[in-house]
Scaffold this motif. Structure first.
Motif, PDB file in Angstrom:
ATOM      1  N   MET A  85       0.853  -1.188   0.000  1.00 63.83           N
ATOM      2  CA  MET A  85       0.000   0.000   0.000  1.00 63.83           C
ATOM      3  C   MET A  85       0.890   1.238   0.000  1.00 63.83           C
ATOM      4  O   MET A  85       1.926   1.266   0.661  1.00 63.83           O
ATOM      5  N   GLN A  86       0.470   2.244  -0.759  1.00 65.28           N
ATOM      6  CA  GLN A  86       1.201   3.510  -0.825  1.00 65.28           C
ATOM      7  C   GLN A  86       0.239   4.648  -0.542  1.00 65.28           C
ATOM      8  O   GLN A  86      -0.922   4.602  -0.945  1.00 65.28           O
ATOM      9  N   GLN A  87       0.747   5.674   0.132  1.00 63.75           N
ATOM     10  CA  GLN A  87      -0.067   6.859   0.359  1.00 63.75           C
ATOM     11  C   GLN A  87       0.012   7.785  -0.852  1.00 63.75           C
ATOM     12  O   GLN A  87       1.098   8.091  -1.349  1.00 63.75           O
ATOM     13  N   TYR A  88      -1.142   8.167  -1.343  1.00 63.13           N
ATOM     14  CA  TYR A  88      -1.290   9.149  -2.414  1.00 63.13           C
ATOM     15  C   TYR A  88      -2.012  10.346  -1.805  1.00 63.13           C
ATOM     16  O   TYR A  88      -2.369  10.328  -0.630  1.00 63.13           O
ATOM     17  N   PHE A  89      -2.283  11.350  -2.609  1.00 59.59           N
ATOM     18  CA  PHE A  89      -3.039  12.496  -2.137  1.00 59.59           C
ATOM     19  C   PHE A  89      -4.146  12.794  -3.131  1.00 59.59           C
ATOM     20  O   PHE A  89      -3.880  13.013  -4.309  1.00 59.59           O
ATOM     21  N   MET A  90      -5.390  12.760  -2.634  1.00 58.07           N
ATOM     22  CA  MET A  90      -6.536  13.019  -3.478  1.00 58.07           C
ATOM     23  C   MET A  90      -6.929  14.482  -3.317  1.00 58.07           C
ATOM     24  O   MET A  90      -7.263  14.921  -2.223  1.00 58.07           O
ATOM     25  N   ALA A  91      -6.846  15.206  -4.427  1.00 58.67           N
ATOM     26  CA  ALA A  91      -7.221  16.616  -4.440  1.00 58.67           C
ATOM     27  C   ALA A  91      -8.626  16.748  -5.011  1.00 58.67           C
ATOM     28  O   ALA A  91      -8.878  16.347  -6.144  1.00 58.67           O
ATOM     29  N   PHE A  92      -9.524  17.276  -4.214  1.00 52.56           N
ATOM     30  CA  PHE A  92     -10.870  17.577  -4.677  1.00 52.56           C
ATOM     31  C   PHE A  92     -10.853  18.995  -5.220  1.00 52.56           C
ATOM     32  O   PHE A  92     -10.451  19.931  -4.528  1.00 52.56           O
ATOM     33  N   LEU A  93     -11.262  19.150  -6.469  1.00 60.40           N
ATOM     34  CA  LEU A  93     -11.356  20.472  -7.083  1.00 60.40           C
ATOM     35  C   LEU A  93     -12.787  20.945  -6.888  1.00 60.40           C
ATOM     36  O   LEU A  93     -13.732  20.359  -7.435  1.00 60.40           O
ATOM     37  N   LYS A  94     -12.934  21.978  -6.065  1.00 58.84           N
ATOM     38  CA  LYS A  94     -14.260  22.472  -5.691  1.00 58.84           C
ATOM     39  C   LYS A  94     -14.530  23.820  -6.350  1.00 58.84           C
ATOM     40  O   LYS A  94     -13.602  24.531  -6.729  1.00 58.84           O
ATOM     41  N   THR A  95     -15.812  24.152  -6.464  1.00 62.60           N
ATOM     42  CA  THR A  95     -16.199  25.440  -7.027  1.00 62.60           C
ATOM     43  C   THR A  95     -15.536  26.553  -6.226  1.00 62.60           C
ATOM     44  O   THR A  95     -15.636  26.591  -4.998  1.00 62.60           O
ATOM     45  N   GLY A  96     -14.828  27.421  -6.936  1.00 62.40           N
ATOM     46  CA  GLY A  96     -14.119  28.514  -6.282  1.00 62.40           C
ATOM     47  C   GLY A  96     -14.990  29.755  -6.127  1.00 62.40           C
ATOM     48  O   GLY A  96     -16.092  29.838  -6.684  1.00 62.40           O
ATOM     49  N   PRO A  97     -14.474  30.759  -5.414  1.00 64.15           N
ATOM     50  CA  PRO A  97     -15.252  31.962  -5.133  1.00 64.15           C
ATOM     51  C   PRO A  97     -15.354  32.931  -6.314  1.00 64.15           C
ATOM     52  O   PRO A  97     -16.236  33.778  -6.337  1.00 64.15           O
ATOM     53  N   ILE A  98     -14.465  32.795  -7.304  1.00 61.49           N
ATOM     54  CA  ILE A  98     -14.456  33.734  -8.429  1.00 61.49           C
ATOM     55  C   ILE A  98     -14.942  32.996  -9.675  1.00 61.49           C
ATOM     56  O   ILE A  98     -14.187  32.293 -10.332  1.00 61.49           O
ATOM     57  N   ARG A  99     -16.230  33.202 -10.012  1.00 63.39           N
ATOM     58  CA  ARG A  99     -16.834  32.495 -11.139  1.00 63.39           C
ATOM     59  C   ARG A  99     -17.337  33.464 -12.214  1.00 63.39           C
ATOM     60  O   ARG A  99     -18.093  33.080 -13.094  1.00 63.39           O
TER      61      ARG A  99
END
Length: 183
Positions: A85-99
């Motif tokens: 098993m290896q540790q990865y990093f999951m990045a959630f891309l969320k709606t930003g404040p400047i749309r």
């Protein structure tokens, strides 16, 4: 890994057990014998190269740990294989404040965003990226194959969509088994 070795050993056995051609014409027999010998030598050579390339779980774990990755292993009760098993990093891309970008700015940002993700993949920093299929607050994910949260955060925040404020990042450590493909 075991299946690959079994496949090559089977091919080797099949080729080595072939009968020589029964024809009496010595030219045909010589050509057939030479073809079989060449094929057999090729399979043996390729098998040896593959076996040399196959690393043990211990070797892979040592290499990853030397690069700063976090790992652990366990023995699967069913198969008795050692799972790394290896540790990865999951990045959630969320709606930003400047749309408020106009259509052209949004299209340009999207091109830059895709180029950034492509570069992350090419450099080996990201293993998989993609948008979600709904219109929720979480727009997509990228799984970073880097040793630290700090590095994943830096790479994710270098995304042009994040820099422009159209997206924001939320990152979590995530564990996955090495070598297991998506289905």
């Amino acid at each position: 890994m075991k299946k690959l070795i079994i496949l090559f050993v089977t091919a080797l056995v099949v080729l080595s057990c072939k009968d020589e051609p029964k024809e009496t014409n010595s030219d045909t027999t010589d050509v057939g014998t030479e073809l079989i010998k060449t094929a057999k030598d090729s399979v043996i050579s390729q098998s040896n190269e593959i076996i040399e390339q196959i690393k043990t779980v211990k070797q892979i774990k040592e290499e990853l740990n030397a690069k700063g990755f976090k790992t652990f292993d366990y023995v699967d009760e069913k198969t008795q294989d050692t799972i790394l098993m290896q540790q990865y990093f999951m990045a959630f891309l969320k709606t930003g404040p400047i749309r408020g970008q106009n259509e052209e700015e949004t299209a340009d940002l999207q091109k830059e965003h895709l180029a950034h993700l492509g570069k992350m993949y090419e450099l080996g920093y990201a293993d998989i990226s993609g948008p979600f299929g709904d219109d929720g607050d979480i727009r997509g994910i990228t799984i970073y194959n880097v040793p630290t949260l700090k590095m994943a955060d830096s790479l994710a925040n270098a995304d042009p969509m994040v820099k422009a404020g159209r997206l924001e990042i939320e990152i979590h450590p995530w564990w996955a088994a090495k070598g297991f493909p998506l289905r």
